[in-house]
Design an enzyme around this catalytic site. Structure first.
Site, PDB file in Angstrom:
ATOM      1  N   LYS A   1      26.163  -4.206   0.197  1.00 25.47           N
ATOM      2  CA  LYS A   1      27.636  -4.117   0.261  1.00 25.47           C
ATOM      3  C   LYS A   1      28.084  -3.443   1.541  1.00 25.47           C
ATOM      4  CE  LYS A   1      27.583  -3.279  -4.713  1.00 25.47           C
ATOM      5  NZ  LYS A   1      27.682  -2.173  -5.674  1.00 25.47           N
TER       6      LYS A   1
ATOM      7  N   ARG B   1      11.057   3.749   4.254  1.00 22.86           N
ATOM      8  CA  ARG B   1      10.613   2.737   5.226  1.00 22.86           C
ATOM      9  C   ARG B   1      11.839   1.941   5.653  1.00 22.86           C
ATOM     10  NH1 ARG B   1       5.511  -1.242   4.764  1.00 22.86           N
ATOM     11  NH2 ARG B   1       4.550   0.749   5.345  1.00 22.86           N
TER      12      ARG B   1
ATOM     13  N   ARG C   1       0.805  -1.224   0.000  1.00 21.11           N
ATOM     14  CA  ARG C   1       0.000   0.000   0.000  1.00 21.11           C
ATOM     15  C   ARG C   1       0.838   1.276   0.000  1.00 21.11           C
ATOM     16  NH1 ARG C   1      -2.793  -3.916   1.672  1.00 21.11           N
ATOM     17  NH2 ARG C   1      -0.802  -4.460   2.596  1.00 21.11           N
ATOM     18  N   THR C   2       1.782   1.353   0.920  1.00 23.54           N
ATOM     19  CA  THR C   2       2.494   2.622   1.091  1.00 23.54           C
ATOM     20  C   THR C   2       3.340   2.912  -0.141  1.00 23.54           C
ATOM     21  OG1 THR C   2       2.553   2.086   3.437  1.00 23.54           O
ATOM     22  CG2 THR C   2       3.892   3.944   2.718  1.00 23.54           C
TER      23      THR C   2
ATOM     24  N   HIS D   1       4.199   5.657  11.796  1.00 21.53           N
ATOM     25  CA  HIS D   1       3.833   5.581  10.373  1.00 21.53           C
ATOM     26  C   HIS D   1       2.883   6.758  10.101  1.00 21.53           C
ATOM     27  CE1 HIS D   1       3.015   4.117   6.475  1.00 21.53           C
ATOM     28  NE2 HIS D   1       2.611   2.874   6.732  1.00 21.53           N
TER      29      HIS D   1
END
Ligand code: CP
Length: 300
Positions: free
Chosen positions: A82, A103, A53-54, A131
């Site tokens: 890395k 995120r 969704r986000t 959030h």
């Protein structure tokens, strides 16, 4: 909007929330007229954790404003593998875009990253922290359904690790909401969130079962048990499935109860509830596009 970034709902003023929600309503009423608003702008999507969704609604939002997105892609195929630090990663990516959505599994990552970049940074979820863009779409959905001032909201499930609840609880203190927190003992609201809610004038009413408060609720906000955040699988199994909403559960609810869920759901809400007038969670997810368009418009 008096902020350059959106890293937390803590301190998000009512006026700022209303600015975003009002702009989102304007956009939703006539989305076509916003098609060229940010032509040429680029939004960087940096997701160190899974998302449907986000990620997709920010992507859609930027494109519907006439802009485009550049996506870091899966962590596995990025130079994070890395050993590149988050600070270096965001400082590089800010040179490729006009704003950045992040995120990350670590609580506090977005606030730290925002300190390294000059473009607007939006926290799309930092571990079990916050959030805040989800909160804006939750408030938009709640405002459509019931209004915000004086609303009575029950938050159910994993209140310890559920970052959407942390942001929402703090934001609702701006609207004099009556909040009830229903969870197993082991998944109660963290002390830090309780402190922030109480400091902002909110009351934290806790319950271990839904029955006693359900008939009083305007909104029931159901959350998934955040399996990925449990240090021990046996702890997860001990609480998994403890709260499940089905038509029988809702027999004691008011006819106009609104059921919300940030999604994804696993089995917290029986699919039969989807066909009732209570269900608002798919509309809630769809509201992510106009609300994130509004947020991007204001931050850009
Ligand atoms: N609600 C939410 O944050 O969903 P995603 O994890 O799919 O982005």
């Amino acid at each position: 909007m008096r902020q350059d970034d959106l890293v937390s709902a803590t301190g998000l003023a009512r006026a700022d929330v209303e600015t975003v929600l009002d702009r989102a309503a304007e956009i939703a009423a006539d989305p076509g007229s916003w098609r060229e608003r940010h032509a040429g702008a680029l939004l960087a999507l940096c997701f160190f954790e899974p998302s449907t969704r986000t990620r997709m609604s920010f992507d859609a939002a930027m494109k519907r404003l006439g802009g485009d997105t550049v996506d870091m892609g899966p962590v596995e195929s990025s130079s994070v593998k890395k050993g590149e630090s988050l600070a270096d990663t965001v400082q590089v990516i800010e040179g490729y875009a006009d704003a950045l959505v992040l995120r990350h599994p670590k609580e506090g990552a977005a606030r730290m990253a925002a300190g390294y970049v000059d473009v607007p940074l939006i926290n799309a979820g930092d571990g079990a922290g916050q959030h805040p863009s989800q909160t804006l779409l939750d408030l938009y959905t709640m405002r459509e359904a019931t209004g915000l001032d004086g609303v009575t909201v029950g938050m159910l499930g994993d209140l310890k690790y559920g970052r959407t609840v942390h942001s929402l609880a703090e934001a609702l203190t701006e609207f004099d909401a009556e909040m009830h927190f229903v969870s197993p003992e082991s998944l109660r609201l963290p002390e830090s969130v309780r402190y922030d809610v109480e400091s902002a004038g909110g009351a934290v009413r806790e319950h271990e079962s839904l029955g006693a408060v359900l008939p009083d609720l305007d909104v029931l906000y159901v959350t998934r048990i955040q399996r990925e955040r449990f240090p021990d699988e046996s702890e997860y199994r001990a609480v998994a499935g403890e709260f499940r909403i089905d038509e029988a559960t809702l027999a004691d609810a008011r006819d106009d109860l609104t059921v919300m869920h940030p999604l994804p759901r696993v089995d917290e809400i029986d699919a039969a509830v989807d066909d009732t007038d209570h269900a608002r969670y798919f509309r809630q997810a769809h509201n992510g596009v106009p609300v994130r368009m509004a947020l991007l418009d204001l931050l850009l």
